[in-house]
Write a protein that holds these residues in place. Structure first.
Motif, short mmCIF file in Angstrom:
data_model
loop_
_atom_site.label_atom_id
_atom_site.label_comp_id
_atom_site.label_asym_id
_atom_site.label_seq_id
_atom_site.Cartn_x
_atom_site.Cartn_y
_atom_site.Cartn_z
N ASN A 137 48.30 12.16 -22.72
CA ASN A 137 47.72 12.02 -24.00
C ASN A 137 47.60 13.25 -24.74
N MET A 138 47.75 13.52 -26.05
CA MET A 138 47.30 14.99 -26.48
C MET A 138 46.12 14.61 -27.31
N ASN A 192 51.11 25.92 -19.21
CA ASN A 192 51.02 25.80 -17.71
C ASN A 192 49.44 25.86 -17.12
N GLY A 193 48.61 25.65 -17.82
CA GLY A 193 47.02 25.88 -17.38
C GLY A 193 46.89 27.22 -17.65
N GLU A 194 46.38 28.28 -16.67
CA GLU A 194 45.91 29.55 -16.62
C GLU A 194 47.03 30.34 -15.92
N ASP A 221 33.42 27.67 -24.55
CA ASP A 221 34.71 27.11 -24.22
C ASP A 221 35.24 26.19 -25.18
N SER A 222 36.16 26.47 -25.89
CA SER A 222 36.29 25.27 -27.24
C SER A 222 37.87 25.25 -27.41
N PRO A 223 38.15 24.12 -26.63
CA PRO A 223 39.53 23.52 -26.62
C PRO A 223 39.77 23.14 -28.01
N LEU A 224 41.01 23.59 -28.75
CA LEU A 224 41.40 23.06 -29.92
C LEU A 224 42.56 21.87 -29.66
N GLN A 276 45.08 22.87 -21.58
CA GLN A 276 44.66 23.61 -22.93
C GLN A 276 45.74 24.24 -23.55
N ILE A 277 46.63 23.65 -24.20
CA ILE A 277 47.63 24.34 -25.08
C ILE A 277 47.02 25.57 -25.95
#
Length: 170
Positions: free
Chosen positions: A139-140, A88-90, A59-62, A73-74
């Motif tokens: 925060n982003m 909006n999440g999942e 699982d790799s958040p960008l 996670q956008i």
């Protein structure tokens, strides 16, 4: 507004830069870049970045937005190596159904017009879904979801705009 390597707060030990790309090493220190608060305001916006996975199956958040209560996670790469986006999440997810390869550079763009999110990979629209943004971000971040989930790879030329980018701009 485009991010350069001096335009963000470095967290963890993500100080390595190869070429102009920031290198993220998931694990001890959980590397990420904190971009500050409220970059995306208003009803329409876009985010874009170049990225390369150093490994697969994680699982790799960008790009994520965090608040006191939630992390959204956008843009992220799933454990099945597919990229997805959501405002909006999942709840509403747009996903590129083809698995991504390690050591390959990809250009990802997500646009949001207030009622729909659209995902572009390498300048081609891959998916679009109706969605309503559901967050109040403090925060982003690039490369961060939680202290247990980080990105393992490289990110370059990240940008955020308070408008929907046109096909020519993508």
């Amino acid at each position: 507004q485009k991010l350069n390597e001096t335009g963000a707060t470095v967290a963890g030990d993500s100080t390595a830069v190869i070429g102009n790309a920031a290198v993220f090493s998931k694990g001890v220190g959980n590397d990420y870049l904190n971009l500050g608060s409220a970059l995306l305001t208003g009803g329409s916006w876009s985010v874009a970045l170049w990225f390369r996975l150093d490994s697969q199956g994680e699982d790799s958040p960008l790009w994520s937005q965090t608040s006191m209560l939630n992390t959204y996670q956008i843009l992220r790469v799933t454990t099945s190596n597919k990229i997805r986006c959501s405002v909006n999440g999942e709840t509403n997810v747009s996903e590129y159904g083809t698995a991504l390869s390690a050591a390959t550079w990809y250009h990802a763009v997500m646009t949001y017009n207030g009622t729909a999110q659209t995902l572009f990979i390498n300048s081609v629209q891959r998916d679009s879904d109706n969605a309503t943004a559901d967050y109040s971000a403090d925060n982003m971040n690039l490369g961060f979801r939680t202290v247990l989930t980080g990105f393992n790879g490289r990110i370059d030329l990240a940008g955020a705009w308070n408008k929907v980018l046109s096909q020519d701009e993508i």
